[in-house]
Motif scaffolding. Structure first.
Motif, PDB file in Angstrom:
ATOM      1  N   THR A   1      -4.147  38.621-103.385  1.00 40.02           N
ATOM      2  CA  THR A   1      -2.986  39.197-102.698  1.00 40.02           C
ATOM      3  C   THR A   1      -2.096  39.961-103.670  1.00 40.02           C
ATOM      4  O   THR A   1      -1.669  41.093-103.398  1.00 40.02           O
ATOM      5  N   LYS A   2      -1.846  39.361-104.816  1.00 37.56           N
ATOM      6  CA  LYS A   2      -1.015  39.988-105.842  1.00 37.56           C
ATOM      7  C   LYS A   2      -1.676  41.264-106.377  1.00 37.56           C
ATOM      8  O   LYS A   2      -1.015  42.288-106.564  1.00 37.56           O
ATOM      9  N   TYR A   3      -2.982  41.202-106.592  1.00 40.33           N
ATOM     10  CA  TYR A   3      -3.721  42.341-107.126  1.00 40.33           C
ATOM     11  C   TYR A   3      -3.741  43.497-106.120  1.00 40.33           C
ATOM     12  O   TYR A   3      -3.501  44.654-106.481  1.00 40.33           O
ATOM     13  N   ARG A   4      -4.009  43.176-104.867  1.00 47.01           N
ATOM     14  CA  ARG A   4      -4.049  44.223-103.836  1.00 47.01           C
ATOM     15  C   ARG A   4      -2.692  44.920-103.706  1.00 47.01           C
ATOM     16  O   ARG A   4      -2.628  46.133-103.526  1.00 47.01           O
ATOM     17  N   HIS A   5      -1.629  44.159-103.805  1.00 49.62           N
ATOM     18  CA  HIS A   5      -0.289  44.739-103.704  1.00 49.62           C
ATOM     19  C   HIS A   5      -0.072  45.759-104.827  1.00 49.62           C
ATOM     20  O   HIS A   5       0.506  46.829-104.616  1.00 49.62           O
ATOM     21  N   GLY A   6      -0.586  45.436-106.020  1.00 50.81           N
ATOM     22  CA  GLY A   6      -0.396  46.327-107.171  1.00 50.81           C
ATOM     23  C   GLY A   6      -1.225  47.598-107.090  1.00 50.81           C
ATOM     24  O   GLY A   6      -0.744  48.673-107.447  1.00 50.81           O
ATOM     25  N   ILE A   7      -2.466  47.496-106.605  1.00 46.38           N
ATOM     26  CA  ILE A   7      -3.340  48.676-106.608  1.00 46.38           C
ATOM     27  C   ILE A   7      -3.046  49.629-105.453  1.00 46.38           C
ATOM     28  O   ILE A   7      -3.571  50.749-105.422  1.00 46.38           O
ATOM     29  N   LEU A   8      -2.231  49.200-104.507  1.00 44.62           N
ATOM     30  CA  LEU A   8      -1.898  50.074-103.375  1.00 44.62           C
ATOM     31  C   LEU A   8      -0.630  50.889-103.608  1.00 44.62           C
ATOM     32  O   LEU A   8      -0.206  51.645-102.739  1.00 44.62           O
ATOM     33  N   LYS A   9      -0.042  50.740-104.800  1.00 38.76           N
ATOM     34  CA  LYS A   9       1.135  51.535-105.119  1.00 38.76           C
ATOM     35  C   LYS A   9       0.732  52.988-105.353  1.00 38.76           C
ATOM     36  O   LYS A   9      -0.403  53.286-105.716  1.00 38.76           O
ATOM     37  N   ALA A  10       1.670  53.892-105.151  1.00 39.77           N
ATOM     38  CA  ALA A  10       1.375  55.328-105.230  1.00 39.77           C
ATOM     39  C   ALA A  10       1.150  55.787-106.667  1.00 39.77           C
ATOM     40  O   ALA A  10       0.406  56.747-106.910  1.00 39.77           O
ATOM     41  N   HIS A  11       1.792  55.138-107.627  1.00 33.99           N
ATOM     42  CA  HIS A  11       1.630  55.534-109.029  1.00 33.99           C
ATOM     43  C   HIS A  11       1.835  54.332-109.932  1.00 33.99           C
ATOM     44  O   HIS A  11       2.328  53.290-109.507  1.00 33.99           O
ATOM     45  N   GLY A  12       1.452  54.498-111.184  1.00 38.70           N
ATOM     46  CA  GLY A  12       1.560  53.404-112.153  1.00 38.70           C
ATOM     47  C   GLY A  12       0.252  53.220-112.896  1.00 38.70           C
ATOM     48  O   GLY A  12      -0.717  53.961-112.694  1.00 38.70           O
ATOM     49  N   ILE A  13       0.219  52.222-113.777  1.00 35.75           N
ATOM     50  CA  ILE A  13      -0.984  51.917-114.554  1.00 35.75           C
ATOM     51  C   ILE A  13      -1.432  50.492-114.265  1.00 35.75           C
ATOM     52  O   ILE A  13      -0.609  49.573-114.284  1.00 35.75           O
ATOM     53  N   VAL A  14      -2.708  50.327-113.999  1.00 38.64           N
ATOM     54  CA  VAL A  14      -3.328  49.010-113.863  1.00 38.64           C
ATOM     55  C   VAL A  14      -4.302  48.858-115.023  1.00 38.64           C
ATOM     56  O   VAL A  14      -5.249  49.644-115.150  1.00 38.64           O
ATOM     57  N   LEU A  15      -4.062  47.882-115.888  1.00 37.87           N
ATOM     58  CA  LEU A  15      -4.911  47.679-117.071  1.00 37.87           C
ATOM     59  C   LEU A  15      -5.596  46.321-117.005  1.00 37.87           C
ATOM     60  O   LEU A  15      -4.969  45.306-116.689  1.00 37.87           O
ATOM     61  N   ILE A  16      -6.890  46.326-117.312  1.00 41.99           N
ATOM     62  CA  ILE A  16      -7.681  45.101-117.299  1.00 41.99           C
ATOM     63  C   ILE A  16      -8.210  44.857-118.705  1.00 41.99           C
ATOM     64  O   ILE A  16      -8.805  45.743-119.316  1.00 41.99           O
ATOM     65  N   SER A  17      -7.977  43.655-119.223  1.00 36.09           N
ATOM     66  CA  SER A  17      -8.369  43.354-120.604  1.00 36.09           C
ATOM     67  C   SER A  17      -9.425  42.257-120.647  1.00 36.09           C
ATOM     68  O   SER A  17      -9.601  41.489-119.706  1.00 36.09           O
TER      69      SER A  17
ATOM     70  N   THR B   1       5.966  52.269-116.188  1.00 32.39           N
ATOM     71  CA  THR B   1       4.671  52.675-115.632  1.00 32.39           C
ATOM     72  C   THR B   1       3.686  51.538-115.384  1.00 32.39           C
ATOM     73  O   THR B   1       2.861  51.631-114.479  1.00 32.39           O
ATOM     74  N   LEU B   2       3.750  50.459-116.159  1.00 36.98           N
ATOM     75  CA  LEU B   2       2.762  49.386-116.008  1.00 36.98           C
ATOM     76  C   LEU B   2       2.991  48.643-114.692  1.00 36.98           C
ATOM     77  O   LEU B   2       4.085  48.138-114.428  1.00 36.98           O
ATOM     78  N   THR B   3       1.959  48.590-113.878  1.00 37.30           N
ATOM     79  CA  THR B   3       2.033  47.943-112.571  1.00 37.30           C
ATOM     80  C   THR B   3       1.399  46.562-112.582  1.00 37.30           C
ATOM     81  O   THR B   3       1.963  45.602-112.074  1.00 37.30           O
ATOM     82  N   LEU B   4       0.202  46.471-113.145  1.00 41.76           N
ATOM     83  CA  LEU B   4      -0.522  45.206-113.237  1.00 41.76           C
ATOM     84  C   LEU B   4      -1.130  45.061-114.622  1.00 41.76           C
ATOM     85  O   LEU B   4      -1.700  46.017-115.157  1.00 41.76           O
ATOM     86  N   ALA B   5      -1.008  43.887-115.199  1.00 40.16           N
ATOM     87  CA  ALA B   5      -1.685  43.547-116.451  1.00 40.16           C
ATOM     88  C   ALA B   5      -2.628  42.387-116.130  1.00 40.16           C
ATOM     89  O   ALA B   5      -2.180  41.314-115.707  1.00 40.16           O
ATOM     90  N   VAL B   6      -3.915  42.621-116.307  1.00 41.04           N
ATOM     91  CA  VAL B   6      -4.928  41.637-115.897  1.00 41.04           C
ATOM     92  C   VAL B   6      -5.816  41.287-117.081  1.00 41.04           C
ATOM     93  O   VAL B   6      -6.269  42.171-117.808  1.00 41.04           O
ATOM     94  N   ALA B   7      -6.052  40.007-117.282  1.00 39.59           N
ATOM     95  CA  ALA B   7      -7.032  39.558-118.281  1.00 39.59           C
ATOM     96  C   ALA B   7      -8.118  38.794-117.545  1.00 39.59           C
ATOM     97  O   ALA B   7      -7.846  38.107-116.563  1.00 39.59           O
TER      98      ALA B   7
END
Length: 473
Positions: free
Chosen positions: A216-232, A352-358
């Motif tokens: 739910t949290k991830y989907r909310h972040g990727i549906l934003k119009a702009h920003g950065i989603v980074l996966i580590s 700019t950072l929207t989601l930080a995922v590890a």
């Protein structure tokens, strides 16, 4: 002739008979002497007839040792996967095809061809670990490498420099791409084949391994119009698979999606995918510059490797684009520190950072052979005491079903930081720390997710211990 209870299969002899022959006669090679081969055979097969036919095929005297058929069948599944029979493998089929198809059937990600002073071998990577499958005579190794080079359109005369190529593999109902890497070593050329997926039809966010709350949290972040989603995460931790599953979900008719990848692992219909080629100047940063002139809505960079790419990606997000990429750090919080180390100003990260995922991939215990054991508390004395490990957990054993590794399959675990206004302000002021995230924001860490898998009996302490130690806080 007495019946024995154990099968000792010599991997150096596996290739003296084909999978078809192994299943037809229900035999497995055990030993080789100057004058004869020793085979295990099903106790339900005719000994005299099988013996004479194998002697004719192999040109040597054959000694057969009877063993219970059920055990023979289990061993055949390991050394000559039964599904190979569906691919029409015959005695005359090219050995390279046999290796490639065997690896694909076993869900292997990579095939390693290695040469040493005394011999050569083939290993395949299953569930993140290398398993030896074949021994190759030294005199045949060069011909096999040349065959790979020819299929990959590489220079067979060049043996001093590394080479990279690609094979479009389409044979016996198999259809996928292979990335080829050749490296000169002391005793010859080492070859690694990366087996790539052809399509992403089976990928979805719900199947990746996130908890319901994380999805739910991830989907909310990727549906934003702009920003950065980074996966580590380290190499082989499933970052690219997560990105593909993400792009598949947000790929709609009204969005222009561009990717620059190395390599392109899945083909995504409706998405403009570009293969990175640094040798001609097509890098992540140069591609990103061109992308911004292609009226993009969403951009995916295979990896942020350098300060220039990091800063360009941040500015692309600031100007109204949604950017996805991967980055090498140990945790989600480490992403913020890594961007800062690459010269991205704190205010720009915060904006700019929207989601930080590890994420990590954890091997799952084989359901057929795992056993329960009491935890030795001395083994976990150096991990965070807040991680509540059960008194009894399961451990790996090994059986025919799991290639004697004790594990079968893997599952991704995640640590997701959704950047809200509060966290954004702390990034801007350089005051964000892990304690605040776990206590106030209730972020589920990688260690928490690993312990959850351990306590539920799905994995072992040995498998998750590196994650628990690296996430001490």
């Amino acid at each position: 002739m007495s019946k024995v209870s154990q099968i000792e299969v010599n991997t150096e002899l596996v290739n003296i008979i084909t999978p078809i022959q192994a299943w037809e006669y229900e035999v497995l090679p055990n030993l080789e002497y100057d004058d004869r081969f020793v085979f295990s055979i099903s106790d339900e097969k005719p000994f005299a007839e099988t013996e004479s036919e194998l002697e004719f095929l192999l040109g040597k005297k054959i000694e057969l040792v009877p063993i219970e058929r059920a055990k023979i069948v289990n061993a055949l599944k390991k050394h000559y996967p039964e599904r190979n029979l569906d691919t029409n493998i015959t005695a005359n089929q090219d050995f390279l095809d046999t290796i490639i198809q065997d690896a694909r059937i076993n869900d292997s990600s990579d095939i390693h061809f290695e040469t040493y002073e005394q011999g050569c071998r083939v290993r395949i990577r299953i569930d993140g670990k290398l398993v030896e499958k074949y021994i190759i005579p030294v005199k045949e190794y060069k011909a096999l490498v040349n065959k790979i080079k020819i299929k990959a359109n590489l220079n067979i005369a060049e043996k001093r420099l590394p080479q990279d190529g690609r094979i479009l593999y389409n044979k016996n109902n198999f259809d996928f791409d292979i990335r080829v890497s050749i490296l000169p070593t002391l005793n010859g050329e080492k070859v690694v084949l990366r087996l790539l997926q052809k399509e992403a039809k089976h990928l979805s966010l719900d199947s990746l391994g996130m908890s319901n709350e994380q999805v739910t949290k991830y989907r909310h972040g990727i549906l934003k119009a702009h920003g950065i989603v980074l996966i580590s995460g380290p190499t082989g931790s499933g970052k690219t698979t997560t990105l593909y599953g993400t792009l598949k979900e947000i790929n709609t008719m009204d969005r222009n999606i561009l990717t620059i990848e190395d390599p392109i692992e899945y083909t995504l219909e409706g998405i403009n995918q570009v293969q990175l080629k640094e040798s001609i100047g097509l890098t992540f940063s140069s591609a990103l510059r061109t992308f911004l002139r292609q009226d993009p809505d969403i951009i995916m960079l295979g990896e942020i490797r350098d300060p220039e790419t990091a800063q360009m990606a941040s500015r692309a997000a600031l100007t109204g684009h949604l950017v996805f990429s991967t980055i090498h750090t140990n945790s989600a919080l480490g992403i913020i520190n890594r961007l800062s180390d690459m010269g991205v100003p704190s205010y720009l990260i915060a904006s700019t950072l929207t989601l930080a995922v590890a994420q990590r991939l954890v091997r799952l215990l084989c359901p057929h052979c795992k056993v329960e054991e009491k935890v030795d508390r001395s083994e976990i004395s150096n991990i965070n005491s807040d991680l509540k490990i059960a008194e009894n957990v399961n451990k790996e054993v090994g059986c025919d079903y799991c290639n004697n590794t004790g594990f079968k399959g893997r599952k991704a675990i995640y640590e997701i930081i959704s950047i809200d206004d509060d966290i954004s302000e702390r990034i801007r002021q350089n005051t964000l720390d892990l304690k605040y995230l776990t206590s106030t924001k209730k972020i589920v860490s990688l260690a928490d997710s690993a312990v959850s898998l351990l306590n539920s009996g799905q994995t072992s302490l040995l498998e998750v211990l590196p994650i628990l130690i690296s996430n001490i806080h």
